[in-house]
Design a protein around this motif. Structure first.
Motif, mmCIF file in Angstrom:
data_model
loop_
_atom_site.group_PDB
_atom_site.id
_atom_site.type_symbol
_atom_site.label_atom_id
_atom_site.label_comp_id
_atom_site.label_asym_id
_atom_site.label_seq_id
_atom_site.Cartn_x
_atom_site.Cartn_y
_atom_site.Cartn_z
ATOM 1 N N ASN A 196 0.959 -1.236 0.004
ATOM 2 C CA ASN A 196 -0.480 -0.419 0.005
ATOM 3 C C ASN A 196 1.194 1.806 0.171
ATOM 4 O OD1 ASN A 196 -2.586 -1.218 0.233
ATOM 5 N ND2 ASN A 196 -2.274 -1.143 2.310
ATOM 6 N N GLN A 197 1.865 0.964 -0.704
ATOM 7 C CA GLN A 197 2.618 2.356 -0.596
ATOM 8 C C GLN A 197 2.960 2.944 -2.411
ATOM 9 O OE1 GLN A 197 5.321 -0.422 0.539
ATOM 10 N NE2 GLN A 197 6.600 1.550 1.779
ATOM 11 N N ASN A 198 3.381 4.399 -2.329
ATOM 12 C CA ASN A 198 3.344 4.773 -3.474
ATOM 13 C C ASN A 198 5.166 4.485 -4.117
ATOM 14 O OD1 ASN A 198 4.692 6.962 -5.204
ATOM 15 N ND2 ASN A 198 2.906 8.437 -4.585
ATOM 16 N N VAL A 199 4.800 3.931 -5.075
ATOM 17 C CA VAL A 199 5.843 3.023 -5.732
ATOM 18 C C VAL A 199 6.702 4.376 -6.081
ATOM 19 C CG1 VAL A 199 7.470 1.471 -7.307
ATOM 20 C CG2 VAL A 199 5.073 1.388 -7.055
ATOM 21 N N SER A 200 6.841 5.538 -6.317
ATOM 22 C CA SER A 200 7.729 6.659 -6.129
ATOM 23 C C SER A 200 8.650 7.069 -4.872
ATOM 24 C CB SER A 200 6.656 7.973 -7.276
ATOM 25 O OG SER A 200 6.238 8.455 -6.523
ATOM 26 N N TYR A 220 19.195 -3.880 -4.721
ATOM 27 C CA TYR A 220 17.695 -3.588 -4.601
ATOM 28 C C TYR A 220 16.548 -3.971 -5.239
ATOM 29 C CZ TYR A 220 20.722 0.144 -2.291
ATOM 30 O OH TYR A 220 21.568 0.971 -0.832
ATOM 31 N N ILE A 221 15.708 -5.033 -3.912
ATOM 32 C CA ILE A 221 15.014 -6.018 -4.963
ATOM 33 C C ILE A 221 13.270 -5.370 -4.340
ATOM 34 C CG2 ILE A 221 13.822 -7.894 -5.219
ATOM 35 C CD1 ILE A 221 16.807 -7.635 -6.349
ATOM 36 N N LEU A 222 12.554 -4.561 -5.147
ATOM 37 C CA LEU A 222 11.241 -4.545 -4.277
ATOM 38 C C LEU A 222 10.482 -5.117 -5.125
ATOM 39 C CD1 LEU A 222 11.539 -0.600 -5.910
ATOM 40 C CD2 LEU A 222 12.205 -1.779 -4.029
ATOM 41 N N LEU A 223 9.304 -5.582 -4.397
ATOM 42 C CA LEU A 223 8.706 -6.829 -4.651
ATOM 43 C C LEU A 223 7.077 -6.758 -5.031
ATOM 44 C CD1 LEU A 223 10.364 -9.814 -3.917
ATOM 45 C CD2 LEU A 223 10.329 -8.839 -6.031
ATOM 46 N N ASP A 224 5.618 -7.028 -5.116
ATOM 47 C CA ASP A 224 4.987 -6.448 -4.840
ATOM 48 C C ASP A 224 4.177 -7.566 -3.827
ATOM 49 O OD1 ASP A 224 4.044 -4.797 -6.744
ATOM 50 O OD2 ASP A 224 3.609 -5.979 -8.443
ATOM 51 N N GLU A 225 3.387 -7.398 -2.570
ATOM 52 C CA GLU A 225 3.110 -7.826 -1.220
ATOM 53 C C GLU A 225 2.276 -9.080 -2.616
ATOM 54 O OE1 GLU A 225 0.056 -7.977 2.109
ATOM 55 O OE2 GLU A 225 0.834 -5.762 1.482
ATOM 56 N N VAL A 226 2.499 -10.398 -2.336
ATOM 57 C CA VAL A 226 1.560 -10.996 -2.882
ATOM 58 C C VAL A 226 1.435 -12.293 -1.181
ATOM 59 C CG1 VAL A 226 1.685 -13.882 -3.883
ATOM 60 C CG2 VAL A 226 3.071 -11.595 -4.544
ATOM 61 N N GLU A 227 -0.311 -12.250 -0.884
ATOM 62 C CA GLU A 227 -0.115 -13.079 0.145
ATOM 63 C C GLU A 227 -0.149 -12.261 0.824
ATOM 64 O OE1 GLU A 227 -0.211 -16.904 1.002
ATOM 65 O OE2 GLU A 227 0.225 -17.837 -1.613
ATOM 66 N N ILE A 233 8.542 -12.660 1.375
ATOM 67 C CA ILE A 233 9.873 -12.517 2.347
ATOM 68 C C ILE A 233 10.459 -13.737 1.391
ATOM 69 C CG2 ILE A 233 11.747 -11.773 3.897
ATOM 70 C CD1 ILE A 233 9.845 -10.043 4.909
ATOM 71 N N LEU A 234 9.161 -14.463 2.641
ATOM 72 C CA LEU A 234 9.930 -16.528 2.102
ATOM 73 C C LEU A 234 10.154 -16.443 1.472
ATOM 74 C CD1 LEU A 234 7.980 -17.465 5.916
ATOM 75 C CD2 LEU A 234 10.376 -16.866 5.664
ATOM 76 N N ASN A 235 9.434 -16.198 0.434
ATOM 77 C CA ASN A 235 9.519 -17.157 -0.792
ATOM 78 C C ASN A 235 10.416 -16.599 -2.179
ATOM 79 O OD1 ASN A 235 6.768 -18.829 -0.684
ATOM 80 N ND2 ASN A 235 5.742 -16.827 -1.745
#
Length: 282
Positions: A196-200, A220-227, A233-235
């Motif tokens: 729920n964040q602004n990507v910019s 730097y790794i940015l990932l969309d939240e899944v579940e 993180i664990l996946n």
């Protein structure tokens, strides 16, 4: 000289963790304090109508524990010899009391930088996953704790991941992890889960960190939240064969969720991936 504290009960799980302590100590030029603690049983002073024997019973228990301690310490000396790491200084400590409280005392007295522990538990899901004593130590001290699960087999550490919210309070932990990663020649990723964040805004924080750590080889790794954040993180850790996961223990609820959310993923993950836990800077 840096100092590592290695609490042990001389179990197979703890002895496995000793290999991590040895190799990290060699890489960062640290000595290892090997700590064995024991508890005296509570005996009735009127037992058997012979209260004068109580002191002798306690003395016998302590002597028996010390004999076990002496035999087992030789095993660790032999292991260091077999691994060709006998140049790491080992200091053996024999202390009475609960693990967490004794660890806290030793950490303050000997100016410990890192605690390395094997993980195995007794009751409750969180305890079964990471170990009752390890959880108690993490909650008692402010120093970083490297928790080594029972099926983690030491190999060259090539890839580490540090989860971050890009807060200023994360930077001291990040610097500590960078020191260790560079010393052991490991790659480091900074992982952030978009929630729920602004990507910019997140990209701006990322650029600020790049400027603050310009000489460091960080991805730097940015990932969309899944579940959930924890599951994402664990996946990532499992799919990318990460050798050590670094997290900042910001609060108890996040810490507990990370270790108890997705049961199937957690059991597979925690059986083999060491976790380096930092406390949030106050």
């Amino acid at each position: 000289m840096r100092a590592i504290l290695f609490p042990t009960d001389f179990s197979e799980t703890a002895t496995n963790a000793f290999l991590y302590a040895l190799n990290i100590a060699k890489s960062i030029d640290a000595k290892i304090y090997v700590l064995y603690t024991y508890l005296e049983p509570v005996l009735s002073a009127t037992h058997g109508g012979q209260p004068e024997l109580l002191g002798e019973v306690y003395q016998t228990i302590e002597l028996n524990q010390f004999e076990i301690y002496k035999k087992k310490t030789q095993v660790l000396h032999d292991m260091a010899e077999e691994q060709g790491i006998n140049d790491v200084e080992l200091v053996f400590l024999f202390e009475k009391g609960p693990v967490a409280s004794v660890v806290k005392k030793i950490v303050e007295r000997e100016k410990i930088h890192l605690v390395v522990m094997g993980t195995h538990g007794e009751s409750g899901f969180l305890s079964k996953v990471i170990g009752t004593n390890t959880v108690n130590v993490i909650r008692t001290i402010q120093n970083p704790v490297l928790a080594i699960p029972p099926h983690a087999k030491y190999k060259e550490i090539k890839r580490t991941v540090f989860t971050s919210l890009f807060r200023d309070k994360d930077k001291s932990a990040m610097k500590e992890m960078l020191i260790m990663a560079k010393a052991i020649g490991a790659k480091i990723d900074i992982l952030h889960i978009l929630h729920n964040q602004n990507v910019s805004d997140v990209m701006l924080h990322t650029e600020n960190w790049r400027h603050e750590f310009p000489q460091e080889e960080i991805e730097y790794i940015l990932l969309d939240e899944v579940e959930s954040i924890e599951t994402t993180i664990l996946n990532y850790i499992i799919e990318n064969n990460v050798d050590i996961l670094g997290i900042v223990k910001r609060n108890r609820s996040f810490f507990d969720r990370l270790f108890s959310s997705s049961v199937s993923n957690n059991l597979a993950f925690h059986s083999k991936v060491p976790i380096l836990v930092f406390h949030e800077e106050k």
